[in-house]
Design a protein around this motif. Structure first.
Motif, short mmCIF file in Angstrom:
data_model
loop_
_atom_site.label_atom_id
_atom_site.label_comp_id
_atom_site.label_asym_id
_atom_site.label_seq_id
_atom_site.Cartn_x
_atom_site.Cartn_y
_atom_site.Cartn_z
N MET A 267 0.88 -1.20 -0.02
CA MET A 267 -0.04 -0.01 0.09
C MET A 267 0.96 1.17 0.06
O MET A 267 0.50 2.26 0.64
N ASP A 268 1.87 0.97 -0.68
CA ASP A 268 2.78 2.24 -1.00
C ASP A 268 2.39 3.38 -1.62
O ASP A 268 1.16 3.25 -2.32
N TYR A 269 2.76 4.56 -1.71
CA TYR A 269 2.23 5.78 -2.32
C TYR A 269 0.77 5.78 -2.00
O TYR A 269 -0.14 5.60 -2.84
N ALA A 270 0.64 6.16 -0.78
CA ALA A 270 -0.88 6.40 -0.35
C ALA A 270 -0.78 7.73 0.45
O ALA A 270 0.20 8.57 0.62
N PHE A 271 -2.01 8.10 1.12
CA PHE A 271 -2.22 9.45 1.71
C PHE A 271 -2.89 9.08 3.18
O PHE A 271 -3.94 9.03 3.35
N LEU A 272 -1.79 8.29 4.16
CA LEU A 272 -2.29 7.68 5.06
C LEU A 272 -1.60 8.81 6.34
O LEU A 272 -0.48 8.99 6.23
N SER A 273 -2.30 8.57 7.28
CA SER A 273 -2.02 9.30 8.71
C SER A 273 -0.91 8.41 9.49
O SER A 273 -0.89 7.06 9.20
N GLU A 274 -0.07 8.96 10.14
CA GLU A 274 0.82 8.04 10.78
C GLU A 274 0.31 7.13 11.87
O GLU A 274 0.56 5.93 12.01
N PRO A 275 -0.69 7.61 12.73
CA PRO A 275 -1.42 6.65 13.51
C PRO A 275 -2.02 5.49 12.73
O PRO A 275 -1.97 4.24 13.21
N MET A 276 -2.68 5.46 11.59
CA MET A 276 -3.45 4.61 10.68
C MET A 276 -2.32 3.59 10.31
O MET A 276 -2.41 2.54 10.27
N VAL A 287 3.02 -9.88 8.29
CA VAL A 287 2.97 -9.56 6.74
C VAL A 287 4.09 -8.63 6.22
O VAL A 287 4.31 -7.76 6.85
N GLU A 288 4.85 -8.73 5.12
CA GLU A 288 5.61 -8.01 4.77
C GLU A 288 4.89 -6.66 4.11
O GLU A 288 4.20 -6.71 3.09
N LEU A 289 4.91 -5.67 4.76
CA LEU A 289 3.99 -4.34 4.44
C LEU A 289 4.97 -3.25 3.85
O LEU A 289 5.94 -2.68 4.51
N LEU A 290 4.45 -3.13 2.58
CA LEU A 290 5.28 -2.06 1.70
C LEU A 290 4.44 -0.83 1.82
O LEU A 290 3.45 -0.63 1.35
N ALA A 291 5.15 0.10 2.78
CA ALA A 291 4.35 1.45 2.96
C ALA A 291 5.62 2.53 3.15
O ALA A 291 5.19 3.35 3.89
N SER A 292 6.65 2.36 2.59
CA SER A 292 7.59 3.24 2.54
C SER A 292 7.37 4.77 2.24
O SER A 292 7.89 5.72 2.70
N ASP A 293 6.47 4.71 1.40
CA ASP A 293 5.89 5.98 1.01
C ASP A 293 4.45 6.28 1.17
O ASP A 293 3.80 7.02 0.14
N ALA A 294 3.94 5.86 2.16
CA ALA A 294 2.59 5.77 2.39
C ALA A 294 2.06 7.18 2.85
O ALA A 294 0.64 7.35 3.09
N THR A 295 2.87 8.11 3.68
CA THR A 295 2.24 9.21 4.16
C THR A 295 2.55 10.22 3.46
O THR A 295 3.75 10.69 3.14
N ARG A 296 1.47 10.80 2.44
CA ARG A 296 1.81 11.81 1.63
C ARG A 296 1.01 13.24 1.74
O ARG A 296 -0.23 12.94 2.37
N GLU A 297 1.39 14.25 1.51
CA GLU A 297 0.78 15.52 1.65
C GLU A 297 -0.26 15.76 0.43
O GLU A 297 0.03 15.36 -0.56
N VAL A 298 -1.31 16.04 0.85
CA VAL A 298 -2.54 16.50 -0.19
C VAL A 298 -2.06 17.97 -0.76
O VAL A 298 -1.83 18.75 -0.08
N GLU A 299 -2.30 17.86 -2.03
CA GLU A 299 -1.80 19.06 -2.82
C GLU A 299 -3.05 19.69 -3.23
O GLU A 299 -3.81 19.02 -4.20
N TRP A 300 -3.40 20.90 -2.88
CA TRP A 300 -4.87 21.52 -3.32
C TRP A 300 -4.47 22.51 -4.50
O TRP A 300 -3.23 23.04 -4.19
N SER A 301 -5.17 22.76 -5.46
CA SER A 301 -4.91 23.86 -6.18
C SER A 301 -6.19 24.38 -6.92
O SER A 301 -7.23 23.83 -6.72
N ASP A 302 -6.16 25.52 -7.51
CA ASP A 302 -7.20 26.00 -8.30
C ASP A 302 -7.85 25.17 -9.24
O ASP A 302 -8.96 25.17 -9.80
N GLU A 303 -6.77 24.33 -10.13
CA GLU A 303 -7.25 23.55 -11.29
C GLU A 303 -7.88 22.44 -10.93
O GLU A 303 -8.87 22.03 -11.68
#
Length: 314
Positions: A267-276, A287-303
Motif C-alpha cells: 500500500m505504498d504511495y498512499a495518503f495515510l496518517s501516521e497513526p493509521m 506480513v511484509e508491509l510495503l508502505a515506505s511512501d505511504a504518508t503523503r501530503e494532499v496538494e490542493w490547487s485551483d485547477e
C-alpha cells in the motif's frame, strides 16, 4: 508521468536492446530478453527494424520479447508481431510498450487492439502492456481463453473499462499474477467497482496468487470491496498501491476479512496518517508491509477539485 524506467530484466533474463545502431556480435538468442525499439517518428520505422531483427537473430529460440515502439497514427508494432508469429514458436513472455525515449508519457503509448497478438501467441505465459489510454488508438481487448498464461499486467494512466471487463470475462485457469493500473478518468480510466466484480469473486481465477488493483482514483472503494472479496482468501500477495488510498480504505481492510495469511501487502504511495500506518503495521505484523511512501501530503490547487492524485496518469 515520463517513462524513465526501462526493463533491465524480463522473465528471469537480462535485457538486450536491438536497435537500428546495433552492431557486433549478438548474444545467444535464448539467453536474453530481446528489446526491439524503433524510431517513433516514422510509421515504417518499426517494420524495417523488425525485419532487421528477424534476419539477424535466430527467432525460433527467442523466449522473451519486449517491444518499445509507439505512434499516434497506428499501432504498427502489433501488426508486425502478428505477421511474424510463426517465427517465434518458443515465445513465452511478451511486453508491449517499454518505450526507449524518456520524454514520452504513459498516455502517449498507443496500443490498439491487442487481441490478435494474444491469439497469435497461444503459448504466452507472461504478458505485459504499457500505455493505451487517451490516444487515437485506445487499448482494446476482447475476452479470451488461455491455459498457458500465468502473468497478465496492464500499466496505464487510464485503463478503459472495456479492457477491465474483458479481463474479468476471460478464462484464465492458470493465471497466478494479475496487475491492473486503473488510472484516472481524464486519461480514459473509467472502470467502476462493478467492472471488477468478477475478478473480486475469483471464480475464473482459481490459481491467482498475486492481485494488484492499483494506481486508481477510487482506491478507497477498491479497498472496501477487497475487505470482503472471496479472491483474497487464496492470494499470497495483494497491492492497493499507487492510488488515492487514505485512512478510510485501510480502515476497511482492517475491519474486513483477515489478511494475516498474506506474505506481502503493498500500500505504498498512499495518503495515510501516521497513526493509521502504525495500526496497520501492528495488525499485520507477520506480513511484509510495503508502505515506505505511504504518508503523503494532499496538494490542493485551483485547477483540481481534489488534492489526492495517483502515481501514474499522463
Amino acid at each position: 508521468m515520463a517513462i524513465d524506467e526501462h526493463l533491465s530484466e524480463f522473465d528471469g533474463l537480462p535485457v538486450f536492446t536491438f536497435g537500428f545502431d546495433t552492431e557486433g556480435q549478438l548474444p545467444d538468442a535464448a539467453e536474453v530478453a530481446w528489446a526491439v525499439r524503433g524510431d517513433w517518428g516514422e510509421l515504417d520505422g518499426f517494420p524495417r527494424l523488425f525485419e532487421q531483427f528477424v534476419a539477424a537473430v535466430d527467432t525460433a529460440r527467442v523466449t522473451s520479447l519486449i517491444i518499445g515502439f509507439w505512434g499516434y497514427e497506428e499501432p504498427v508494432a502489433s501488426r508486425a508481431l502478428v505477421a511474424n508469429a510463426d517465427r517465434f514458436p518458443a515465445l513465452r513472455a511478451l511486453f508491449l510498450g517499454d518505450i526507449l525515449d524518456e520524454e514520452y508519457h504513459l498516455s502517449w503509448i498507443a496500443q490498439g487492439d491487442i487481441t490478435p497478438v494474444i491469439q497469435a501467441f497461444p503459448g504466452l505465459e507472461r504478458l505485459g502492456v504499457r500505455g493505451g489510454g487517451s490516444s487515437s488508438y485506445d487499448l482494446v481487448l476482447s475476452p479470451f481463453r488461455s491455459e498457458a498464461l500465468k502473468e497478465l499486467r496492464f500499466e496505464s494512466g487510464g485503463l478503459p473499462a472495456d479492457v477491465v471487463r474483458a479481463v474479468a470475462a476471460s478464462d484464465l485457469p492458470n493465471l497466478e499474477e494479475l496487475v491492473l493500473w486503473l488510472g484516472v478518468q481524464q486519461y480514459g480510466g473509467d472502470a467502476a467497482l462493478d467492472d471488477l466484480a468478477p475478478i473480486l469473486a475469483g471464480e475464473r481465477l482459481p490459481a491467482l496468487r498475486h492481485l494488484g488493483l492499483q494506481n486508481s482514483e477510487i482506491q478507497d472503494e477498491i479497498a472496501e470491496a477487497l475487505a470482503s472479496a472471496p479472491v483474497v482468501a487464496w492470494l499470497e500477495s495483494l497491492s492497493v498501491s499507487m492510488g488515492t488510498l487514505t485512512d478510510q480504505g485501510v480502515e476497511a481492510l482492517l475491519s474486513g476479512q483477515p489478511l494475516t495469511h498474506l506474505k506481502r501487502l503493498d500500500m505504498d504511495y498512499a495518503f495515510l496518517s501516521e497513526p493509521m500506518l502504525e495500526r496497520a503495521r501492528s495488525a499485520w505484523a507477520g506480513v511484509e508491509l510495503l508502505a515506505s511512501d505511504a504518508t503523503r501530503e494532499v496538494e490542493w490547487s485551483d485547477e483540481w477539485d481534489a488534492g489526492f492524485y495517483v502515481a501514474a496518469s499522463e
